[in-house]
Structure formats: structure tokens, C-alpha cells
Design an enzyme around this catalytic site. Structure first.
Site: not given
Length: 206
Positions: A166, A182
Site C-alpha cells: 500500500h 505490510c
């Protein structure tokens, strides 16, 4: 050599004067450099803005040669290099800089892109909420997408995991090990990758 001391030389390569590192807030990132005048090691602090500028130079998006076995369309996340490769075919790949999981939050494996989202909302996992509460930080149960959202402009969801590729609103974090597992990208980079990747794409984390 101290891992972050590389930034001293990167700063010089970027044409950033040492004076640019003075009078910075306490939240800045510590580093050291040798002062030939005093003949002593001095503490230098990088503001997030300067750190982001240096990272932009080192981790600039670039088309590179690729000779590996993965098929075109595959995403390869190299957590050691802190780079992500999107295999293009014809011996080429697009290379991006990324931020990765900090100590205790690294992982490896294979997944597929199961969902894509523009300006995604953020729902912190319960374990993250509990962990941050112990530090005196209260996380929201949900944050709508937008420029202040830590998920950034785009997200690629990895399998059934809680992990994503992301964007970020912390540009300085690219090239660093700071996340909870992440993989962060600059918003312009994740928008570029997002436009090139389809749901079902293979993702190799190594």
C-alpha cells in the site's frame, strides 16, 4: 559502519549541506558524521523531510534487467533489499523502493493479489490496537481513506492475510524497516504499480 551512516554519504550525493540537519525536532532520526574541524564524531539528525529526499534518490522507480524464473506479471518483494520488482517480461522488471516490517514483523512466502482498492480505509487489527494501547497510543477502530490515512492512495491485498502492499503518508519510511508486516510504497509508485497489476497476480515475498 552504522546502518544509517550511509545517509551521510547519500546526503552529500544529493547535494544536501550538513547545515540542513541542524535545529531539527526531537522526532528526527539520529545519525553521526565525522567533523574534520573538531576531529570528533558529531551527532546529526535527519528530519523526515530530508530523509524522504534522500530516500527518493536511492529508491527511485526504475526499469532494470531481470533474469529470474518468475513469469511476467509476478510481483517479487525483496525484504532484504527493500525493493519490489514487477516482472515485465523480455528480461525486464520495474523496480520500486519499499518500506518493510520491523524486527519481529518480517515474513516470507507466496500469495496472490485478492483485491485492489483506491484510497482504502484502514481497520487496524485487534492485536495492533492492543499493542499500541500499551504504548499510550489510541488507534481508531476504522479510518476512512484519504491523504491522512496511513494506507495511502492505493492498496493491493495479499491473499487472506492482514498484509497489504500500500501507499503511505510517511515518505521517509521507504527503505526502512518500520511497518507491522505490510509493504509501503510512495503514493505515486503504488499508483503506478496498481495500474499495471491485476487481481490474481502472484506475489513472492522473500
Amino acid at each position: 559502519m552504522h546502518r544509517l551512516s550511509r545517509l551521510t554519504f547519500m546526503a552529500a550525493a544529493a547535494g544536501i549541506a550538513l547545515s540542513a540537519f541542524s535545529a531539527v525536532p526531537a522526532s528526527a532520526y539520529d545519525n553521526t558524521y565525522y567533523d574534520p574541524v573538531t576531529r570528533q564524531w558529531q551527532e546529526m539528525k535527519l528530519t523526515p523531510e530530508v530523509a524522504a529526499k534522500i530516500a527518493r534518490r536511492e529508491y527511485k522507480r526504475k526499469t532494470v534487467d531481470y533474469r529470474g524464473p518468475e513469469a511476467p506479471g509476478t510481483i517479487i518483494v525483496d525484504t532484504t533489499e527493500r525493493r519490489l520488482y514487477h516482472v515485465l517480461g523480455n528480461g525486464k522488471a520495474m523496480r520500486y523502493g519499499i518500506g518493510v516490517g520491523r524486527d519481529g514483523f518480517t515474513w516470507k512466502g507466496e500469495e496472490k493479489v485478492t483485491r485492489k482498492a483506491e484510497w482504502p480505509g484502514w481497520t487496524p487489527p485487534p492485536e495492533m490496537i492492543a499493542r499500541e494501547r500499551k504504548k499510550g497510543r489510541k488507534l481508531p477502530a476504522f479510518m476512512a481513506g484519504g491523504p491522512q490515512n496511513p494506507m495511502g492512495a492505493r492498496a493491493l491485498y495479499l491473499g487472506n492475510t492482514v498484509y497489504r502492499i500500500h501507499g503511505t503518508n510517511e515518505d521517509w519510511s521507504i527503505g526502512q524497516a518500520v511497518s507491522s508486516g505490510c509493504f509501503r510504497m510512495w503514493n505515486d509508485d503504488v499508483e503506478h504499480l496498481y495500474s499495471e497489476v491485476s487481481v490474481g497476480a502472484k506475489v513472492v515475498i522473500r
